[in-house]
Design a protein around this motif. Structure first.
Motif, PDB file in Angstrom:
ATOM      1  N   MET A   1      71.388  74.674   6.310  1.00 41.30           N
ATOM      2  CA  MET A   1      70.258  73.942   6.401  1.00 41.30           C
ATOM      3  C   MET A   1      70.184  73.434   8.038  1.00 41.30           C
ATOM      4  SD  MET A   1      69.064  70.250   4.857  1.00 41.30           S
ATOM      5  CE  MET A   1      68.768  70.956   3.207  1.00 41.30           C
ATOM      6  N   ASP A   2      69.213  73.556   8.511  1.00 40.51           N
ATOM      7  CA  ASP A   2      69.012  73.065  10.002  1.00 40.51           C
ATOM      8  C   ASP A   2      69.301  71.553   9.954  1.00 40.51           C
ATOM      9  OD1 ASP A   2      67.616  72.095  12.205  1.00 40.51           O
ATOM     10  OD2 ASP A   2      65.865  73.631  12.050  1.00 40.51           O
ATOM     11  N   ASN A   3      70.138  71.223  10.941  1.00 35.45           N
ATOM     12  CA  ASN A   3      70.581  69.870  10.973  1.00 35.45           C
ATOM     13  C   ASN A   3      69.708  68.996  11.622  1.00 35.45           C
ATOM     14  OD1 ASN A   3      70.416  70.924  13.629  1.00 35.45           O
ATOM     15  ND2 ASN A   3      72.596  70.224  14.370  1.00 35.45           N
ATOM     16  N   LEU A   4      68.208  69.425  12.070  1.00 34.69           N
ATOM     17  CA  LEU A   4      67.289  68.610  12.378  1.00 34.69           C
ATOM     18  C   LEU A   4      66.402  68.210  11.129  1.00 34.69           C
ATOM     19  CD1 LEU A   4      66.062  70.058  15.490  1.00 34.69           C
ATOM     20  CD2 LEU A   4      67.764  68.335  15.227  1.00 34.69           C
ATOM     21  N   THR A   5      66.540  69.267  10.057  1.00 35.76           N
ATOM     22  CA  THR A   5      65.623  68.720   8.698  1.00 35.76           C
ATOM     23  C   THR A   5      65.707  67.466   8.423  1.00 35.76           C
ATOM     24  OG1 THR A   5      65.496  70.975   8.327  1.00 35.76           O
ATOM     25  CG2 THR A   5      65.110  69.732   6.734  1.00 35.76           C
ATOM     26  N   GLY A   6      64.740  66.794   7.933  1.00 33.70           N
ATOM     27  CA  GLY A   6      64.810  65.398   7.364  1.00 33.70           C
ATOM     28  C   GLY A   6      65.055  64.036   8.322  1.00 33.70           C
ATOM     29  N   LYS A   7      65.405  64.478   9.351  1.00 33.52           N
ATOM     30  CA  LYS A   7      65.339  63.395  10.692  1.00 33.52           C
ATOM     31  C   LYS A   7      63.899  62.896  10.744  1.00 33.52           C
ATOM     32  CE  LYS A   7      69.719  64.110  12.425  1.00 33.52           C
ATOM     33  NZ  LYS A   7      70.571  63.549  13.469  1.00 33.52           N
ATOM     34  N   ARG A   8      63.745  61.812  11.211  1.00 37.98           N
ATOM     35  CA  ARG A   8      62.556  60.803  11.471  1.00 37.98           C
ATOM     36  C   ARG A   8      62.446  60.672  12.969  1.00 37.98           C
ATOM     37  NH1 ARG A   8      60.933  58.799   6.781  1.00 37.98           N
ATOM     38  NH2 ARG A   8      59.521  57.088   7.728  1.00 37.98           N
ATOM     39  N   LEU A   9      61.209  60.818  13.335  1.00 43.14           N
ATOM     40  CA  LEU A   9      60.870  60.736  14.814  1.00 43.14           C
ATOM     41  C   LEU A   9      59.869  60.293  15.292  1.00 43.14           C
ATOM     42  CD1 LEU A   9      61.311  62.421  17.816  1.00 43.14           C
ATOM     43  CD2 LEU A   9      59.573  63.903  17.074  1.00 43.14           C
ATOM     44  N   LEU A  10      59.730  59.293  16.287  1.00 46.16           N
ATOM     45  CA  LEU A  10      58.687  58.578  16.691  1.00 46.16           C
ATOM     46  C   LEU A  10      58.072  59.470  17.951  1.00 46.16           C
ATOM     47  CD1 LEU A  10      56.914  55.855  16.819  1.00 46.16           C
ATOM     48  CD2 LEU A  10      58.473  55.349  18.696  1.00 46.16           C
ATOM     49  N   LEU A  11      56.843  59.727  18.062  1.00 50.58           N
ATOM     50  CA  LEU A  11      56.285  60.666  19.048  1.00 50.58           C
ATOM     51  C   LEU A  11      55.257  59.737  19.549  1.00 50.58           C
ATOM     52  CD1 LEU A  11      56.129  63.285  20.694  1.00 50.58           C
ATOM     53  CD2 LEU A  11      54.301  64.083  18.995  1.00 50.58           C
ATOM     54  N   GLN A  12      55.226  59.296  21.053  1.00 46.99           N
ATOM     55  CA  GLN A  12      54.290  58.602  21.562  1.00 46.99           C
ATOM     56  C   GLN A  12      53.098  59.603  22.135  1.00 46.99           C
ATOM     57  OE1 GLN A  12      54.434  55.307  22.052  1.00 46.99           O
ATOM     58  NE2 GLN A  12      55.759  55.043  23.889  1.00 46.99           N
ATOM     59  N   GLY A  13      51.924  59.123  21.337  1.00 45.47           N
ATOM     60  CA  GLY A  13      50.297  59.678  21.608  1.00 45.47           C
ATOM     61  C   GLY A  13      50.356  61.203  21.239  1.00 45.47           C
ATOM     62  N   CYS A 303      67.123  64.143  21.633  1.00 48.94           N
ATOM     63  CA  CYS A 303      66.479  62.888  21.254  1.00 48.94           C
ATOM     64  C   CYS A 303      66.649  62.558  19.724  1.00 48.94           C
ATOM     65  CB  CYS A 303      64.910  62.695  21.444  1.00 48.94           C
ATOM     66  SG  CYS A 303      63.745  63.284  20.277  1.00 48.94           S
ATOM     67  N   LEU A 304      67.016  63.386  18.848  1.00 52.49           N
ATOM     68  CA  LEU A 304      67.445  63.054  17.604  1.00 52.49           C
ATOM     69  C   LEU A 304      69.167  63.020  17.434  1.00 52.49           C
ATOM     70  CD1 LEU A 304      65.081  65.268  15.440  1.00 52.49           C
ATOM     71  CD2 LEU A 304      64.949  63.048  15.812  1.00 52.49           C
ATOM     72  N   GLY A 305      69.687  62.887  18.642  1.00 50.82           N
ATOM     73  CA  GLY A 305      71.098  62.651  18.554  1.00 50.82           C
ATOM     74  C   GLY A 305      72.038  63.960  18.123  1.00 50.82           C
ATOM     75  N   GLU A 306      71.366  65.341  18.333  1.00 51.11           N
ATOM     76  CA  GLU A 306      72.212  66.303  18.152  1.00 51.11           C
ATOM     77  C   GLU A 306      72.225  67.036  19.580  1.00 51.11           C
ATOM     78  OE1 GLU A 306      73.368  67.267  15.151  1.00 51.11           O
ATOM     79  OE2 GLU A 306      72.517  65.810  14.136  1.00 51.11           O
ATOM     80  N   SER A 307      73.333  68.101  19.583  1.00 50.90           N
ATOM     81  CA  SER A 307      73.408  68.598  20.893  1.00 50.90           C
ATOM     82  C   SER A 307      72.395  69.818  21.107  1.00 50.90           C
ATOM     83  CB  SER A 307      74.965  69.502  20.784  1.00 50.90           C
ATOM     84  OG  SER A 307      75.121  70.269  21.738  1.00 50.90           O
ATOM     85  N   PRO A 308      72.048  69.760  22.334  1.00 49.80           N
ATOM     86  CA  PRO A 308      71.146  70.809  22.668  1.00 49.80           C
ATOM     87  C   PRO A 308      71.603  72.301  23.021  1.00 49.80           C
ATOM     88  CG  PRO A 308      71.593  69.476  24.630  1.00 49.80           C
ATOM     89  CD  PRO A 308      72.297  68.878  23.469  1.00 49.80           C
ATOM     90  N   LEU A 309      72.950  72.210  23.145  1.00 49.31           N
ATOM     91  CA  LEU A 309      73.628  73.280  23.656  1.00 49.31           C
ATOM     92  C   LEU A 309      73.428  74.734  22.509  1.00 49.31           C
ATOM     93  CD1 LEU A 309      77.122  71.626  25.070  1.00 49.31           C
ATOM     94  CD2 LEU A 309      75.038  72.292  26.171  1.00 49.31           C
ATOM     95  N   PRO A 310      73.440  74.401  21.260  1.00 52.89           N
ATOM     96  CA  PRO A 310      73.344  75.883  20.545  1.00 52.89           C
ATOM     97  C   PRO A 310      71.929  76.317  21.093  1.00 52.89           C
ATOM     98  CG  PRO A 310      74.433  74.000  19.310  1.00 52.89           C
ATOM     99  CD  PRO A 310      73.762  73.280  20.449  1.00 52.89           C
ATOM    100  N   TYR A 311      71.187  75.576  21.213  1.00 49.36           N
ATOM    101  CA  TYR A 311      69.555  76.272  21.671  1.00 49.36           C
ATOM    102  C   TYR A 311      69.675  76.720  23.072  1.00 49.36           C
ATOM    103  CZ  TYR A 311      68.325  73.638  17.518  1.00 49.36           C
ATOM    104  OH  TYR A 311      68.253  72.839  16.470  1.00 49.36           O
ATOM    105  N   PHE A 312      70.635  75.987  23.916  1.00 54.83           N
ATOM    106  CA  PHE A 312      70.401  76.636  25.178  1.00 54.83           C
ATOM    107  C   PHE A 312      71.251  77.835  25.449  1.00 54.83           C
ATOM    108  CE2 PHE A 312      71.991  75.931  29.832  1.00 54.83           C
ATOM    109  CZ  PHE A 312      70.918  76.382  30.572  1.00 54.83           C
TER     110      PHE A 312
END
Length: 395
Positions: A1-13, A303-312
């Motif tokens: 499962m995607d490790n971002l699935t189900g996380k909750r985000l506040l988006l400004q604007g 911003c959701l507390g996960e590593s960006p490295l796998p995407y980079f």
């Protein structure tokens, strides 16, 4: 499962600057609570919940973030809500820009103070409250100068002054727009302006990516396009990286995208300003095209507390890419818009039948944008011209 699935985000604007980001968030199954004051905006259809809150009010935004129990808070392409994002991160222990860094980078006076104290190459400047201080500063700096509101963005409240004739009028214009009782004046470095995108994670700068800027001279130089790669010498690239990294450290940026404006003079890179969020006007899309990744995924994961490295780490060989804003030299009401279907080209129109079109003076007057990629800049220019010639707008 995607490790971002189900996380909750506040988006400004809900403006167009957040559109690419919210689409990416929804593709990963992220719950998005969006703040703002309401209205018909591009991001509205993608949000799970809209929460009324002034994005410039840290307390109001924090209240929403706490009520929604979010795992992260973010804004793209705008400085307006950065301080509130920092407040959420500090109080709730979220990953990203701190309120102190957001406040200092959103205030051009505080930012310049930090840069000068850190020994970063930047223009000489003074804070001014009145005409007396204005004239004293000019005597020390010499013409040309640039007068800036410290709390505005998008080229608003910025005036270039080349001689004494327009000095006071330019100062009064800036002061009429700012919410402060002062502004700054600095030497206008005559050189070649360019920009850079960067990303810092766990204290490490992952990349510094210079880009070329196409500008149109209004009251000041207004960006109308960007392109990558930007051809500079090895020495200038090394100096750019050094100044960017020192600036990031001076302002305490961490775990965020960084947008930087620079100017080159005599082979050296001078920092104009920088802020702890991704650049506007297609720069996230250009960064994505250049690296062959979805840059928004790096920002989202961090911003959701996960590593960006796998995407980079999925990045590919650099790809030439070009973006250009569409603008009008006359005002009117749109009668019709015809847009071609072109594979591999991103066309985003900001207008439709019945829309009001203004004469272009800043990025808010843009009527659309086109993003292309190719094997080199010549091919990008060819594709861009072909596409623009096929877009028909009748006023």
């Amino acid at each position: 499962m995607d490790n971002l699935t189900g996380k909750r985000l506040l988006l400004q604007g809900a403006s167009r600057g957040n559109l690419g980001f919210i689409k990416t968030a929804k593709q990963h199954g992220v719950y998005v609570a969006m703040t703002g004051m309401g209205g018909d905006f591009p991001c509205n259809p993608y949000a799970d919940k809209f929460c009324y809150a002034d994005i410039s009010d840290p307390d109001a935004v924090l209240k929403v973030a706490q009520e929604e129990k979010v795992d992260g808070a973010i804004i793209c392409c705008s400085d307006t809500g950065l301080k509130a994002i920092g407040r959420c991160n500090d109080v709730m222990g979220l990953t990203g820009l701190t309120e102190k860094s957001a406040d200092e980078s959103s205030n051009k006076f505080l930012m310049k103070e930090r840069l000068v104290a850190a020994g970063v190459q930047t223009a000489q400047f003074f804070r001014i409250h009145d005409e007396k201080e204005l004239k004293e500063a000019v005597e020390k700096i010499g013409y040309p100068v640039i007068i800036k509101a410290i709390d505005l963005q998008g080229s608003r409240g910025i005036n270039i002054v080349k001689d004494e004739i327009n000095l006071v009028a330019a100062f009064n214009d800036t002061m009429s727009l700012t919410r402060k009782n002062y502004c700054i004046i600095e030497e206008f470095i005559v050189g070649t302006e360019f920009g850079a995108q960067s990303f810092v994670y766990n204290g490490e700068v992952l990349f510094v990516l210079p880009h070329g800027d196409e500008t149109l001279m209004c009251k000041t130089a207004v960006p109308i396009g960007h392109y990558m790669p930007y051809a500079i010498s090895d020495a200038l690239y090394e100096d750019t990286c050094k100044q960017v990294k020192e600036s990031i450290k001076a302002l305490g940026f961490n775990n965020c995208a960084v947008n930087i404006d620079l100017i080159e003079k005599d082979g050296k890179a001078y920092i104009i300003e920088l802020t702890g969020r991704v650049g506007a006007n297609c720069l996230p899309e250009l960064t994505s095209n250049y690296f062959g990744i979805n840059y928004y995924e790096m920002i989202l994961a961090t911003c959701l507390g996960e590593s960006p490295l796998p995407y980079f780490e999925k990045r590919q060989a650099p790809c030439a890419t070009l973006a250009r804003m569409m603008r009008s030299d006359k005002a009117g009401i749109v009668k019709s818009v015809t847009v071609p279907e072109t594979e591999g080209v991103q066309i985003h129109m900001f207008i439709h039948e019945g829309s009001e079109v203004r004469v272009f003076t800043n990025s808010n007057d843009a009527i659309g944008e086109v993003i292309v990629k190719g094997k080199d800049m010549d091919e990008c220019e060819k594709i861009m011209n072909e596409v623009l010639n096929q877009i028909k707008i009748e006023l």
